[in-house]
Design an enzyme around this catalytic site. Structure first.
Site, mmCIF file in Angstrom:
data_model
loop_
_atom_site.group_PDB
_atom_site.id
_atom_site.type_symbol
_atom_site.label_atom_id
_atom_site.label_comp_id
_atom_site.label_asym_id
_atom_site.label_seq_id
_atom_site.Cartn_x
_atom_site.Cartn_y
_atom_site.Cartn_z
ATOM 1 N N ARG A 187 85.621 56.454 -64.718
ATOM 2 C CA ARG A 187 84.270 56.798 -64.281
ATOM 3 C C ARG A 187 84.292 57.274 -62.831
ATOM 4 O O ARG A 187 83.611 58.242 -62.464
ATOM 5 C CB ARG A 187 83.324 55.606 -64.430
ATOM 6 C CG ARG A 187 83.056 55.206 -65.872
ATOM 7 C CD ARG A 187 82.045 54.068 -65.953
ATOM 8 N NE ARG A 187 80.709 54.498 -65.568
ATOM 9 C CZ ARG A 187 79.693 53.672 -65.371
ATOM 10 N NH1 ARG A 187 79.867 52.357 -65.501
ATOM 11 N NH2 ARG A 187 78.504 54.134 -65.029
ATOM 12 N N CYS A 245 78.311 50.368 -57.681
ATOM 13 C CA CYS A 245 78.785 50.523 -59.059
ATOM 14 C C CYS A 245 77.855 51.526 -59.728
ATOM 15 O O CYS A 245 77.496 52.539 -59.143
ATOM 16 C CB CYS A 245 78.814 49.177 -59.772
ATOM 17 S SG CYS A 245 77.216 48.312 -59.762
#
Length: 287
Positions: A187, A245
């Protein structure tokens, strides 16, 4: 019993429960236990709480009670409204002098965000049950199904007691310190993005996935090993460090790990989901 540190193990919590229930040797602080188990993608984990929980634990919803409403900006799990948060905590029995222990299923994510939120709100005496409910069961901890009815608490929420980052501060941090992106490596590199509409990372951020801060049992590594992990990413005493995050939950776990390692991290609460809400912000991919 001593006042808990940032994390406690099942043995500590069981001893605290025993002392809290003993009139001859009462625990020095009121003990409040919050069950913040969270089913990603499910309406609620309350059914899990009703089927069994740590004795006396009060169930609190992460998304509805401990974070704000998801809007066009601010990310998927923004800061809670202070008045609403105070109402929730008082209803759960949290007092100004309470020792609060929070736990989840065992991955540490919602418990860490709850820990961070209480600390941000000015309540210092709060710890995470390391390993969560799974560790409690594995240690033979007692379980009950009765729904507790705590006496109302009197805690006062004083927001802003932990450092936070907004998008501008997150963008500037790599020039003076370290900005940690704690999502999975693919990611971070922009190779796969299963949740957000844009893949990649904030320019200058260093990837330290949350999975590297825990052992095979899901518990945090010891402080020395955590310091080594963060030092390898460039984190140093006296230099600013922040974490983000996807939505500010997993990064709260890294904030917990950084605190255990002896650092004072800032949390970009909005995280990647807030960063990409403004298409003019730059996006980096690859290493």
């Amino acid at each position: 019993m001593t006042t808990p540190g940032t994390v406690v193990d099942p043995a500590w919590l069981r001893a605290a429960l025993d002392q809290a229930e003993s009139p001859a040797d009462s625990y020095q602080y009121p003990l409040t236990i919050l069950d913040v188990r969270w089913r990603l993608g499910a309406p609620s984990a309350r059914p899990d709480h009703l089927s069994g929980h740590v004795p006396g634990a009060v169930f609190v919803e992460l998304s509805d009670d401990l974070t704000g409403r998801h809007g066009p900006t601010g990310g998927r799990h923004p800061l809670p409204d202070p008045d609403r948060l105070q109402e929730v905590l008082r209803a759960a029995g949290v007092r100004a002098d309470s020792t609060v222990v929070v736990y989840d299923d065992g991955d540490g994510l919602p418990a860490a965000r709850a820990w961070w939120t209480l600390r941000w709100a000015g309540h210092d005496r709060v710890a995470v049950l390391d390993g969560g409910y799974r560790a409690w069961l594995a240690a033979g901890g007692p379980v009950e199904t009765a729904v507790p009815e705590p006496a109302p608490g009197d805690v006062t929420v004083r927001p802003g007691q932990l450092p936070t980052l907004d998008a501008a501060a997150a963008a500037a941090l790599p020039a003076t310190g370290v900005l940690l992106d704690v999502r999975a490596a693919e990611r971070y590199r922009g190779e796969r993005e299963p949740i957000d509409p844009v893949a990649g990372h904030i320019p200058g951020a260093v990837n330290v996935p949350k999975t590297g801060t825990v052992g095979p049992d899901g518990r945090l590594l010891d402080p020395a090993r955590l310091r080594e992990l963060f030092a390898a990413a460039g984190v140093r005493d006296g230099a600013p460090v922040g974490a983000y995050c996807g939505s500010g939950v997993t990064a709260a776990h890294t904030a917990l790990a950084l605190t255990v390692a002896g650092f004072r991290p800032a949390l970009y609460v909005g995280s990647w989901s807030d960063w990409i809400s403004d298409p003019s912000r730059p996006v980096a991919t690859g290493e």
